[in-house]
Write a protein that holds these residues in place. Structure first.
Motif, PDB file in Angstrom:
ATOM      1  N   UNK A   1     -11.085  53.045   6.721  1.00 27.58           N
ATOM      2  CA  UNK A   1     -11.952  54.056   6.126  1.00 27.58           C
ATOM      3  C   UNK A   1     -12.105  53.766   4.630  1.00 27.58           C
ATOM      4  N   UNK A   2     -11.380  54.440   3.783  1.00 26.75           N
ATOM      5  CA  UNK A   2     -11.485  54.240   2.335  1.00 26.75           C
ATOM      6  C   UNK A   2     -11.183  52.805   1.908  1.00 26.75           C
ATOM      7  N   UNK A   3     -10.235  52.108   2.556  1.00 31.38           N
ATOM      8  CA  UNK A   3      -9.981  50.721   2.160  1.00 31.38           C
ATOM      9  C   UNK A   3     -11.201  49.800   2.270  1.00 31.38           C
ATOM     10  N   UNK A   4     -12.181  50.164   3.054  1.00 33.55           N
ATOM     11  CA  UNK A   4     -13.427  49.391   3.114  1.00 33.55           C
ATOM     12  C   UNK A   4     -14.018  49.235   1.717  1.00 33.55           C
ATOM     13  N   UNK A   5     -13.969  50.299   0.929  1.00 34.89           N
ATOM     14  CA  UNK A   5     -14.517  50.266  -0.427  1.00 34.89           C
ATOM     15  C   UNK A   5     -13.666  49.394  -1.357  1.00 34.89           C
ATOM     16  N   UNK A   6     -12.366  49.312  -1.073  1.00 36.12           N
ATOM     17  CA  UNK A   6     -11.483  48.419  -1.824  1.00 36.12           C
ATOM     18  C   UNK A   6     -11.887  46.967  -1.592  1.00 36.12           C
ATOM     19  N   UNK A   7     -12.014  46.592  -0.334  1.00 35.96           N
ATOM     20  CA  UNK A   7     -12.363  45.204  -0.027  1.00 35.96           C
ATOM     21  C   UNK A   7     -13.771  44.868  -0.512  1.00 35.96           C
ATOM     22  N   UNK A   8     -14.672  45.822  -0.451  1.00 34.50           N
ATOM     23  CA  UNK A   8     -16.042  45.580  -0.930  1.00 34.50           C
ATOM     24  C   UNK A   8     -16.059  45.324  -2.433  1.00 34.50           C
ATOM     25  N   UNK A   9     -15.355  46.134  -3.212  1.00 33.29           N
ATOM     26  CA  UNK A   9     -15.363  45.938  -4.665  1.00 33.29           C
ATOM     27  C   UNK A   9     -14.652  44.640  -5.034  1.00 33.29           C
ATOM     28  N   UNK A  10     -13.572  44.311  -4.325  1.00 34.96           N
ATOM     29  CA  UNK A  10     -12.880  43.043  -4.600  1.00 34.96           C
ATOM     30  C   UNK A  10     -13.788  41.854  -4.297  1.00 34.96           C
TER      31      UNK A  10
ATOM     32  N   UNK B   1      -7.212  44.055 -11.592  1.00 30.89           N
ATOM     33  CA  UNK B   1      -6.097  43.528 -10.799  1.00 30.89           C
ATOM     34  C   UNK B   1      -4.998  44.584 -10.674  1.00 30.89           C
ATOM     35  N   UNK B   2      -4.694  45.253 -11.759  1.00 34.83           N
ATOM     36  CA  UNK B   2      -3.670  46.308 -11.724  1.00 34.83           C
ATOM     37  C   UNK B   2      -4.068  47.434 -10.786  1.00 34.83           C
ATOM     38  N   UNK B   3      -5.327  47.840 -10.850  1.00 29.74           N
ATOM     39  CA  UNK B   3      -5.805  48.897  -9.952  1.00 29.74           C
ATOM     40  C   UNK B   3      -5.744  48.450  -8.491  1.00 29.74           C
ATOM     41  N   UNK B   4      -6.017  47.181  -8.234  1.00 30.78           N
ATOM     42  CA  UNK B   4      -5.927  46.655  -6.868  1.00 30.78           C
ATOM     43  C   UNK B   4      -4.488  46.770  -6.351  1.00 30.78           C
ATOM     44  N   UNK B   5      -3.531  46.447  -7.210  1.00 32.71           N
ATOM     45  CA  UNK B   5      -2.132  46.554  -6.803  1.00 32.71           C
ATOM     46  C   UNK B   5      -1.708  48.010  -6.624  1.00 32.71           C
ATOM     47  N   UNK B   6      -2.211  48.898  -7.467  1.00 34.34           N
ATOM     48  CA  UNK B   6      -1.929  50.335  -7.289  1.00 34.34           C
ATOM     49  C   UNK B   6      -2.426  50.776  -5.924  1.00 34.34           C
ATOM     50  N   UNK B   7      -3.632  50.324  -5.567  1.00 34.97           N
ATOM     51  CA  UNK B   7      -4.183  50.668  -4.266  1.00 34.97           C
ATOM     52  C   UNK B   7      -3.281  50.175  -3.133  1.00 34.97           C
ATOM     53  N   UNK B   8      -2.889  48.913  -3.174  1.00 36.85           N
ATOM     54  CA  UNK B   8      -2.098  48.341  -2.086  1.00 36.85           C
ATOM     55  C   UNK B   8      -0.731  49.022  -1.976  1.00 36.85           C
ATOM     56  N   UNK B   9      -0.065  49.194  -3.092  1.00 44.04           N
ATOM     57  CA  UNK B   9       1.238  49.880  -3.071  1.00 44.04           C
ATOM     58  C   UNK B   9       1.058  51.301  -2.564  1.00 44.04           C
ATOM     59  N   UNK B  10      -0.012  51.944  -2.996  1.00 44.55           N
ATOM     60  CA  UNK B  10      -0.305  53.294  -2.515  1.00 44.55           C
ATOM     61  C   UNK B  10      -0.560  53.336  -1.022  1.00 44.55           C
ATOM     62  N   UNK B  11      -1.232  52.302  -0.476  1.00 50.07           N
ATOM     63  CA  UNK B  11      -1.486  52.258   0.973  1.00 50.07           C
ATOM     64  C   UNK B  11      -0.178  52.122   1.742  1.00 50.07           C
ATOM     65  N   UNK B  12       0.733  51.303   1.220  1.00 52.35           N
ATOM     66  CA  UNK B  12       2.034  51.156   1.873  1.00 52.35           C
ATOM     67  C   UNK B  12       2.764  52.500   1.859  1.00 52.35           C
ATOM     68  N   UNK B  13       2.774  53.157   0.704  1.00 46.81           N
ATOM     69  CA  UNK B  13       3.428  54.465   0.611  1.00 46.81           C
ATOM     70  C   UNK B  13       2.757  55.488   1.528  1.00 46.81           C
ATOM     71  N   UNK B  14       1.427  55.466   1.558  1.00 47.35           N
ATOM     72  CA  UNK B  14       0.683  56.380   2.430  1.00 47.35           C
ATOM     73  C   UNK B  14       1.075  56.160   3.887  1.00 47.35           C
ATOM     74  N   UNK B  15       1.188  54.907   4.293  1.00 46.79           N
ATOM     75  CA  UNK B  15       1.582  54.607   5.674  1.00 46.79           C
ATOM     76  C   UNK B  15       2.976  55.144   5.968  1.00 46.79           C
TER      77      UNK B  15
ATOM     78  N   UNK C   1      -7.265  56.677  -3.638  1.00 44.82           N
ATOM     79  CA  UNK C   1      -8.665  57.047  -3.834  1.00 44.82           C
ATOM     80  C   UNK C   1      -9.090  56.797  -5.280  1.00 44.82           C
ATOM     81  N   UNK C   2      -8.285  57.271  -6.216  1.00 38.29           N
ATOM     82  CA  UNK C   2      -8.610  57.132  -7.638  1.00 38.29           C
ATOM     83  C   UNK C   2      -8.581  55.662  -8.057  1.00 38.29           C
TER      84      UNK C   2
END
Length: 134
Positions: free
Chosen positions: A59-68, A83-97, A117-118
């Motif tokens: 869902x939301x990660x689609x927008x992550x891969x698109x912007x990357x 790059x830092x925001x990309x890592x925040x996203x990935x670490x956040x996805x792991x925590x979310x899971x 999201x942010x």
């Protein structure tokens, strides 16, 4: 090589791990492997959570891969902020899971999702500012 490939790969790796985890959680029901003595699935409570979390990865990660992908395709230097925001996203996805699968804490899950999201929204805003407004 782009600095965004590694965080993109790590999200894909997370998805692969979730597929493995979902397969293992369904094994007692699908293959009869690991059933309880009464024939029930010992992972019956966790399996729907893993399944829901895996769906969330598309869902939301689609927008992550698109912007990357767009940042890489532009062929310009990618800022440390991106790059830092990309890592925040990935670490956040792991925590979310972890929160979604192993707890019932909806408030914490919402907080962790907000971080993801942010982070992606900020990546898009930076891209917009750098490419359109400047």
């Amino acid at each position: 090589m782009s600095n965004l490939i590694t965080p993109m790969f790590m999200h894909i790796f997370l998805c692969a791990l979730l597929y493995v985890f979902l397969t293992l959680a369904r094994a007692p029901s699908v293959w009869g492997v690991g059933k309880n003595k009464d024939g029930s699935n010992p992972f019956a409570d966790i399996q729907p959570k893993v399944s829901a979390n895996l769906s969330n990865q598309f869902e939301w990660p689609l927008f992550f891969h698109a912007v990357c992908a767009l940042l890489i395709a532009l062929g310009e230097p990618i800022s440390n902020s991106q790059v830092s925001l990309a890592w925040v996203f990935v670490i956040g996805r792991v925590l979310h899971s972890l929160v979604q699968i192993f707890t019932d804490n909806i408030r914490l899950r919402g907080l962790v999702f907000t971080i993801n999201f942010v982070a992606v929204l900020a990546m898009w805003l930076l891209l917009f500012i750098e490419q359109v407004l400047v």
